[in-house]
Motif scaffolding. Structure first.
Motif, PDB file in Angstrom:
ATOM      1  N   PHE A  75       0.836  -1.273  -0.196  1.00 44.06           N
ATOM      2  CA  PHE A  75      -0.010  -0.109   0.041  1.00 44.06           C
ATOM      3  C   PHE A  75       0.771   1.406  -0.030  1.00 44.06           C
ATOM      4  O   PHE A  75       0.487   2.198  -0.672  1.00 44.06           O
ATOM      5  CB  PHE A  75      -0.974  -0.033   1.024  1.00 44.06           C
ATOM      6  CG  PHE A  75      -1.968  -1.036   1.079  1.00 44.06           C
ATOM      7  CD1 PHE A  75      -3.325  -0.623   0.378  1.00 44.06           C
ATOM      8  CD2 PHE A  75      -1.910  -2.248   1.384  1.00 44.06           C
ATOM      9  CE1 PHE A  75      -4.243  -1.468   0.064  1.00 44.06           C
ATOM     10  CE2 PHE A  75      -3.085  -3.212   1.053  1.00 44.06           C
ATOM     11  CZ  PHE A  75      -4.294  -2.895   0.431  1.00 44.06           C
TER      12      PHE A  75
ATOM     13  N   THR B 206       3.778   1.572  -1.358  1.00 47.72           N
ATOM     14  CA  THR B 206       4.017   1.609  -2.785  1.00 47.72           C
ATOM     15  C   THR B 206       2.956   2.340  -3.833  1.00 47.72           C
ATOM     16  O   THR B 206       3.410   2.983  -4.664  1.00 47.72           O
ATOM     17  CB  THR B 206       4.511   0.290  -3.100  1.00 47.72           C
ATOM     18  OG1 THR B 206       5.698  -0.347  -2.389  1.00 47.72           O
ATOM     19  CG2 THR B 206       5.384   0.011  -4.818  1.00 47.72           C
ATOM     20  N   ALA B 207       1.970   1.840  -3.526  1.00 46.99           N
ATOM     21  CA  ALA B 207       0.657   2.311  -4.231  1.00 46.99           C
ATOM     22  C   ALA B 207       0.739   3.834  -4.155  1.00 46.99           C
ATOM     23  O   ALA B 207       0.560   4.488  -5.243  1.00 46.99           O
ATOM     24  CB  ALA B 207      -0.443   1.545  -3.818  1.00 46.99           C
ATOM     25  N   TRP B 208       0.821   4.396  -3.019  1.00 45.39           N
ATOM     26  CA  TRP B 208       0.642   5.666  -2.818  1.00 45.39           C
ATOM     27  C   TRP B 208       2.081   6.372  -3.523  1.00 45.39           C
ATOM     28  O   TRP B 208       1.730   7.514  -3.974  1.00 45.39           O
ATOM     29  CB  TRP B 208       0.713   6.229  -1.373  1.00 45.39           C
ATOM     30  CG  TRP B 208      -0.684   6.108  -0.638  1.00 45.39           C
ATOM     31  CD1 TRP B 208      -1.123   4.956   0.037  1.00 45.39           C
ATOM     32  CD2 TRP B 208      -1.737   7.109  -0.728  1.00 45.39           C
ATOM     33  NE1 TRP B 208      -2.282   5.150   0.476  1.00 45.39           N
ATOM     34  CE2 TRP B 208      -2.720   6.231   0.135  1.00 45.39           C
ATOM     35  CE3 TRP B 208      -1.961   8.138  -1.102  1.00 45.39           C
ATOM     36  CZ2 TRP B 208      -3.910   6.969   0.486  1.00 45.39           C
ATOM     37  CZ3 TRP B 208      -2.981   8.887  -0.742  1.00 45.39           C
ATOM     38  CH2 TRP B 208      -4.076   8.042  -0.149  1.00 45.39           C
TER      39      TRP B 208
ATOM     40  N   GLN C 189       3.739   5.335  -6.072  1.00 42.59           N
ATOM     41  CA  GLN C 189       3.479   4.944  -7.463  1.00 42.59           C
ATOM     42  C   GLN C 189       2.227   6.314  -8.100  1.00 42.59           C
ATOM     43  O   GLN C 189       2.463   6.625  -9.024  1.00 42.59           O
ATOM     44  CB  GLN C 189       3.020   3.918  -7.861  1.00 42.59           C
ATOM     45  CG  GLN C 189       4.128   2.562  -7.849  1.00 42.59           C
ATOM     46  CD  GLN C 189       3.896   1.285  -8.620  1.00 42.59           C
ATOM     47  OE1 GLN C 189       4.877   0.549  -8.711  1.00 42.59           O
ATOM     48  NE2 GLN C 189       2.454   1.083  -8.753  1.00 42.59           N
ATOM     49  N   ALA C 190       1.450   6.470  -7.126  1.00 42.93           N
ATOM     50  CA  ALA C 190       0.390   7.516  -7.350  1.00 42.93           C
ATOM     51  C   ALA C 190       1.076   9.097  -7.252  1.00 42.93           C
ATOM     52  O   ALA C 190       0.281   9.890  -7.745  1.00 42.93           O
ATOM     53  CB  ALA C 190      -0.919   7.208  -6.702  1.00 42.93           C
TER      54      ALA C 190
ATOM     55  N   ARG D  43       1.399  10.376  -4.686  1.00 44.29           N
ATOM     56  CA  ARG D  43       0.857  11.208  -3.634  1.00 44.29           C
ATOM     57  C   ARG D  43       1.167  10.931  -2.238  1.00 44.29           C
ATOM     58  O   ARG D  43       1.269   9.918  -1.671  1.00 44.29           O
ATOM     59  CB  ARG D  43      -0.963  10.852  -3.585  1.00 44.29           C
ATOM     60  CG  ARG D  43      -1.447  11.137  -5.003  1.00 44.29           C
ATOM     61  CD  ARG D  43      -2.905  10.631  -4.857  1.00 44.29           C
ATOM     62  NE  ARG D  43      -3.673  11.148  -3.718  1.00 44.29           N
ATOM     63  CZ  ARG D  43      -4.913  10.858  -3.611  1.00 44.29           C
ATOM     64  NH1 ARG D  43      -5.694   9.977  -4.107  1.00 44.29           N
ATOM     65  NH2 ARG D  43      -5.580  11.252  -2.471  1.00 44.29           N
TER      66      ARG D  43
ATOM     67  N   TRP E 229      -5.869   4.072   2.168  1.00 42.77           N
ATOM     68  CA  TRP E 229      -6.134   3.757   0.769  1.00 42.77           C
ATOM     69  C   TRP E 229      -7.709   3.314   0.926  1.00 42.77           C
ATOM     70  O   TRP E 229      -8.430   3.640   0.209  1.00 42.77           O
ATOM     71  CB  TRP E 229      -5.273   2.504   0.410  1.00 42.77           C
ATOM     72  CG  TRP E 229      -5.411   1.987  -1.117  1.00 42.77           C
ATOM     73  CD1 TRP E 229      -4.762   2.598  -1.965  1.00 42.77           C
ATOM     74  CD2 TRP E 229      -6.489   1.280  -1.526  1.00 42.77           C
ATOM     75  NE1 TRP E 229      -5.380   1.782  -3.234  1.00 42.77           N
ATOM     76  CE2 TRP E 229      -6.245   1.217  -2.892  1.00 42.77           C
ATOM     77  CE3 TRP E 229      -7.451   0.356  -1.134  1.00 42.77           C
ATOM     78  CZ2 TRP E 229      -6.996   0.236  -3.788  1.00 42.77           C
ATOM     79  CZ3 TRP E 229      -8.110  -0.455  -1.677  1.00 42.77           C
ATOM     80  CH2 TRP E 229      -7.955  -0.497  -3.118  1.00 42.77           C
TER      81      TRP E 229
END
Lengths: 239, 239, 239, 239
Positions: free
Chosen positions: B104, B106-108, B110-111, B113, B202
């Motif tokens: 999670f 990493t997802a932020w 990558q986005a 943000r 998230w």
């Protein structure tokens, strides 16, 4: 060691919330009350603050009275003690309280949204939405943050005429869930179900939840068949 | 074998990030620093590159000085060494660093943000949002990619006047998180909490997060009760 | 029993995709090729059809030649055999193939979307997006469904000038992923990474992915530092 | 103890739905039917109500006839018995039924949406969408809630001319899934696959599912290659 049975129940409840994945690190705590307690004075047993679940022993639990005076225990009680105490004073029907930061219930709390009743899984355990207690004001935080967390919950239940037996849990806005029950074990079960209800509702939202949720006639039927006077579920109640 | 205690702490930290599910394959690495080190020269211990967690031993770790000269170790150090070194030089308060590609966080990253503070779980560990360090420019990549990854983090903290003790981690845009702490074990704890905070945020986003996040008076109260001079959490601090 | 080493590698690859949670039920299969094979004829070993992973033995694997004629084996080969054969004929660089219905990669395949490169985790393993092979037409299905699944993949790689070494996997629209590598173990690693890349990209999408994804200068740098002639990752390549 | 073989199959099915994570707490139940039963009278074996999976024994199961008269058993049968009975009466082709509140299938049920066929994983097991049975009306709830849950399923299959062999499961709006099969073990497999199909479709929705789903010529080919007269999958059917 006083009240060994209460200590055993509360220790088990704390270990269960860890085992069920409801608590991350040392977030989360369980307590129980013995309303006869000692010399007729009700006594609460609660998790000590910041002690890892893996090594917690019955004697680590802290016993207090309803005003928070420590009756027995060498460790500092959970920093959330005053919330538990206020709820026990306001809701005399309950015998155990569980607080967690479990993933999906906390997400609804952070989004500042009550959980609508979208299905029979929810209706089996909560009669109506899982309600949302308001964010504390700056003066409520400054005055007595932890006790006032309990106070906003109690105020919500009074204002919305909610029965803490039929609605065995709540979300605190920007924070996380509290759940309760007749015993510490019941409180754990309700905390676990609240998390599953929150998870199902979250998944449903993403697909587009029906605007009006589950029709009341279905929701009420489910709740009554499990909890009403003519309950038909389980082995212990008469048909 | 030099500095066996530092080696043991860093090995344990590397095994913990694997056990906690923060590292997939050999993504992720932990290091620690002994500021007295050898003959007063600070020494870093870091994971070797591409060695599976399952078979890693204390003697596999690589010891270097703050300039990256190898002091002891037969294996090549983690390819992210130069990022760790730069952070140790810039943030003398810290004693351990953990880098992961946890899901999670990493997802932020990558986005592109930062993670807003949406609840008390976050406020307990990070004073303010989890900040986002910028994508590296083409010349920064070409010049010294790994060291410059540390440089963009350090620049961000200087420009935003952030305290690495109050903000114990960061996201690097298009890449992944770094977390740190007083010891390698603290760094692991912060990496783990950062992942849980990222996960909660998230989940909250999907339900519609409040535009202003958690009110500052609540966030600050939570951070101070755990880390401020009047901390009331845990057993080791005075009330 | 012919080619015991190839059988052992392919059995291990099949067990790994089950252990890694990439295969649900008996969805998924792994194969390997020995290009010297028997008397200079390349031989493929592949999972038998519909046999549970828990009880699979080396002798259950089926050996065929590149045209699918069975060389050794009492059981029927995987129903996806003809896809594997076509890929081995088209991509002589590869030594193993893995097919799964893993959750996130399959979701992208069902959405008929290639996976954009959004971060360095992706860039470390795939040079560019994970491409999407088209849905088969009615006549391609009727003619030879399984072989034509391989044919649409091969056509895609030819048309887009993709190198199967730099792009070690693909999504088939409405179906699921295929991944490959120099050996059956490499193919498993790529199938596992493809799933994690798909998962990270899915999580990123929900937060709003940057329109252009990871800048090419970062993506290319990451790919080259792991796979290029000056690779600096792991213990086996010279700096 | 009557019908020990049926009891063993049904006990195993109940334990499997718990082991597979399809049942939370005591939500969920499995039953089976022996159409020869006792003296030619078909007999159903079903899970007792509210008994934990961990301690369930063969003798705890309840045997009834098709009208629900108890033939053997000291415990109260699952509160969902009348749904099972109606389905056995309506669908004589089936030998086992599984009901769960599994996460993703329940989310689709709560969203009151059938699950469209978006990929070959779905097409391998369900010929067409997973259909949605309507919410019960107030009078259907009041009259005989549990039996009428079966009645709305049966009505849906009649109205839409669905074959319960080709469509081995259904969602009940606002409630949860039911699945069935030739045996209790088949019913478990279909309940498990239904959950995976629901999960894949949920993930696909978030990325934007193709408006028309999987083309029929692909879906039908997949279903026929597994279930049609020329099935090519597994070891037990001739090519």
């Amino acid at each position: 060691m006083l009240l060994p049975e209460l200590r055993a129940q509360v220790l088990h409840a704390n270990l269960e919330i860890a085992r069920l994945g409801l608590a991350v690190h040392t977030f989360g705590n369980a307590s129980g009350i013995d309303s006869n307690g000692i010399d007729g004075r009700p006594i609460i047993a609660i998790k000590p603050s910041g002690v890892p679940y893996a090594t917690m022993r019955p004697e680590d639990l802290v016993l207090t009275d309803l005003d928070g005076s420590i009756v027995e225990g060498a460790l500092r009680p959970s920093s959330d003690l005053d919330t538990h105490l206020l709820l026990y004073r306001e809701f005399p029907q309950i015998g155990g309280i569980v607080h967690t930061h479990s993933e999906f219930a906390t997400a609804w709390a952070q989004a500042c949204r009550p959980i609508p009743c979208l299905g029979t899984t929810h209706a089996d355990y909560f009669h109506g939405p899982v309600p949302l207690a308001a964010q504390l004001t700056a003066s409520e935080v400054e005055d007595a943050y932890v006790r006032n967390t309990g106070a906003v919950i109690a105020r919500l239940f009074r204002e919305q005429h909610l029965d803490p037996v039929a609605v065995p849990g709540v979300l605190v806005a920007g924070h996380a869930p509290f759940a309760w029950g007749k015993t510490p074990a019941d409180a754990v079960e309700h905390a676990d179900l609240l998390e599953y209800i929150a998870r199902l509702a979250w998944r449903t939202e993403a697909l587009g939840a029906p605007a009006n949720g589950l029709p009341f006639h279905v929701a009420d039927h489910h709740y009554q068949r499990k909890h009403g006077p003519k309950a038909t579920y389980g082995q212990t109640k008469s048909r």
